[in-house]
Scaffold this motif. Structure first.
Motif, short mmCIF file in Angstrom:
data_model
loop_
_atom_site.label_atom_id
_atom_site.label_comp_id
_atom_site.label_asym_id
_atom_site.label_seq_id
_atom_site.Cartn_x
_atom_site.Cartn_y
_atom_site.Cartn_z
N UNK A 110 28.25 -98.55 74.28
CA UNK A 110 28.37 -98.05 72.92
C UNK A 110 28.81 -96.60 72.83
N UNK A 111 28.64 -95.85 73.93
CA UNK A 111 28.90 -94.41 73.87
C UNK A 111 29.08 -93.85 75.27
N UNK A 112 29.97 -92.87 75.38
CA UNK A 112 30.08 -92.12 76.62
C UNK A 112 31.25 -92.50 77.50
N UNK A 160 36.26 -83.48 75.15
CA UNK A 160 35.92 -84.56 74.22
C UNK A 160 34.62 -85.24 74.63
N UNK A 161 34.41 -85.41 75.92
CA UNK A 161 33.18 -86.02 76.42
C UNK A 161 31.96 -85.18 76.04
N UNK A 162 32.08 -83.88 76.17
CA UNK A 162 30.99 -82.97 75.83
C UNK A 162 30.72 -83.02 74.32
N UNK A 163 31.78 -82.98 73.52
CA UNK A 163 31.62 -83.07 72.06
C UNK A 163 30.93 -84.38 71.67
N UNK A 164 31.34 -85.46 72.30
CA UNK A 164 30.78 -86.78 72.01
C UNK A 164 29.29 -86.81 72.32
N UNK A 165 28.89 -86.14 73.40
CA UNK A 165 27.50 -86.17 73.85
C UNK A 165 26.55 -85.45 72.89
N UNK A 166 27.05 -84.45 72.17
CA UNK A 166 26.19 -83.70 71.25
C UNK A 166 26.39 -84.12 69.79
N UNK A 218 29.26 -84.10 68.07
CA UNK A 218 30.39 -83.48 67.39
C UNK A 218 31.59 -84.43 67.45
N UNK A 219 32.58 -84.20 66.59
CA UNK A 219 33.76 -85.06 66.56
C UNK A 219 34.67 -84.70 67.73
N UNK A 220 34.93 -85.64 68.64
CA UNK A 220 35.78 -85.33 69.80
C UNK A 220 37.24 -85.12 69.39
N UNK A 221 37.87 -84.17 70.04
CA UNK A 221 39.29 -83.90 69.80
C UNK A 221 40.11 -84.64 70.86
N UNK A 222 40.84 -85.67 70.45
CA UNK A 222 41.64 -86.46 71.38
C UNK A 222 43.13 -86.19 71.23
N UNK A 223 43.48 -85.11 70.56
CA UNK A 223 44.89 -84.78 70.35
C UNK A 223 45.56 -84.44 71.68
N UNK A 224 46.61 -85.18 72.07
CA UNK A 224 47.28 -84.87 73.34
C UNK A 224 48.14 -83.62 73.24
N UNK A 225 48.10 -82.82 74.28
CA UNK A 225 48.92 -81.61 74.36
C UNK A 225 49.98 -81.82 75.45
N UNK A 226 50.57 -80.75 75.92
CA UNK A 226 51.61 -80.85 76.95
C UNK A 226 51.02 -81.47 78.22
#
Length: 396
Positions: free
Chosen positions: A250-252, A296-302, A304-312
């Motif tokens: 369910x999470x992680x 994103x993993x750290x944000x998910x654990x607390x 917070x909304x994970x940022x999955x925006x891909x960069x370069x």
């Protein structure tokens, strides 16, 4: 400031601890080693064995943490899940984590739901009738500890006369003193890394893997992009998602290893309910996909909304510093090597260290990561640096 507890503070967990601190979180950690390298990046830590669920829970409650996770080790999975359950924090369900920690139960679940192309496995313990089992199965097979990781205790068996010894080897490497006997698959190995957010799996990549030769089957490196056809990669990602739903994650983070045959058959051979080690979560996914997976993993654990925006991103390949046995006489100028070959070297070597011949991930001395436009070129560059380092450290 939200508080996060990292279960484990070893070399690979130190990347997560430092990242969380850089993101502005208050970071706590536990580890049985009072000299664990990750402790220096924490705001607060405690010397506690990470498999001691109650002691770790007490510490988490004292610190009033807002999130908990483990990374790059299976030994902290149950503890992280237990703390999340008892404190009402985001995290994988404890009962689900217990299933995933047991390779036999995991394989049974995957087979029951027709997740991949693998047959059912056999579980054995110290009191099993090895002679009867040896006469009933088809060879070759892989024998593994039910709760192992890093290839410890795993071996291939080609003949029934060797099965008992392999089972005893695996059982001795298991905390639960159980092993699983699985169909041996002739195929190429790949890794998959996924983050489950609110029950939805986000598969970041299917990575090419390099492995040692039998009998040990330990990882030597990873690469993005892989060499699969588009159709096979799509099916591999679908198998990963199907496995996660079947197991009830369910999470992680979820790290998977799979073998893919020449015919495109997919066989999931290992699942860990945590971020992958060997620089997968800390370096490879971000470099190869542009997604800040560790953040994103750290944000998910607390929560917070994970940022999955891909960069370069670019082609990336790693090589483990996997050497022959010996003593490190001297260390090279790693910064000079980084600049000369345009690589990133992460290591934990010291002059005078005794190096074991590379049989499992624990025998590794670090990693070389190369990036560029062509995956073949970056893999060759990383390998060249590894060879140069090995020659230098043993040269008198």
């Amino acid at each position: 400031m939200k508080k996060i507890l990292v279960i484990g503070a070893g070399f690979l967990q130190s990347f997560v601890i430092k990242k969380a601190r850089d993101m502005g979180y208050y970071v706590c950690a536990v580890d049985a080693d009072k000299n664990a390298p990750g402790f220096i990046y924490t705001h607060h830590y405690a010397v506690i064995n990470i498999i001691d669920e109650e002691a770790c829970l007490t510490y988490a409650q004292e610190q009033q943490v807002d999130g908990v996770l483990t990374a790059a080790t299976d030994f902290g999975v149950l503890t992280a899940a237990y703390i999340a359950q008892e404190m009402g924090l985001p995290g994988i369900k404890y009962e689900v984590a217990k299933v995933i920690k047991n390779k036999y139960l995991t394989r049974h679940c995957l087979s029951l739901h027709n997740v991949d192309d693998t047959k059912e496995s056999v579980e054995v313990g110290v009191d099993s009738d090895f002679e009867t089992i040896a006469n009933q199965i088809v060879y070759p097979v892989m024998v593994k500890p039910c709760d192992g990781s890093g290839s410890r205790g795993a071996s291939r068996v080609d003949y029934k006369e060797d099965l008992k010894q392999a089972c005893e080897f695996a059982i001795n490497a298991s905390l639960s003193h159980h092993a699983t006997i699985e169909q041996f698959i002739f195929g190429e190995e790949y890794g998959a890394e996924t983050l489950v957010i609110n029950g939805v799996p986000h598969v970041f990549a299917i990575m090419k893997k390099w492995m040692t030769q039998p009998p040990y089957y330990a990882e030597l490196g990873h690469a993005i992009p892989n060499d699969l056809s588009y159709e096979v990669e799509v099916r591999a990602k679908a198998c990963v998602q199907k496995a996660i739903y079947a197991l009830g994650v369910n999470c992680g983070s979820v790290n998977m290893d799979m073998l893919i045959t020449k015919d495109g058959n997919i066989h999931i051979v290992d699942i860990g309910a945590r971020m992958g080690g060997n620089l997968i979560g800390s370096h490879i996914i971000k470099a190869g996909t542009g997604v800040d997976y560790m953040g994103a993993m750290i944000q998910n654990a607390v929560g917070d909304v994970p940022n999955l925006t891909p960069m370069e991103h670019c082609a990336v390949a790693t090589r483990l510093l996997a050497f022959q046995a010996g003593k490190i006489n001297k260390l090279p100028d790693f910064e000079a090597l980084n600049k000369k070959y345009n690589v990133i070297i992460e290591h934990h070597m010291h002059e005078g260290d005794i190096v074991n011949e590379y049989h499992t991930n624990l025998d590794g001395c670090g990693y070389v990561m190369a990036m560029g436009e062509d995956v073949k070129e970056v893999a060759e560059r990383a390998e060249k640096v590894c060879t140069e380092i090995e020659a230098y450290i043993y040269d008198k």
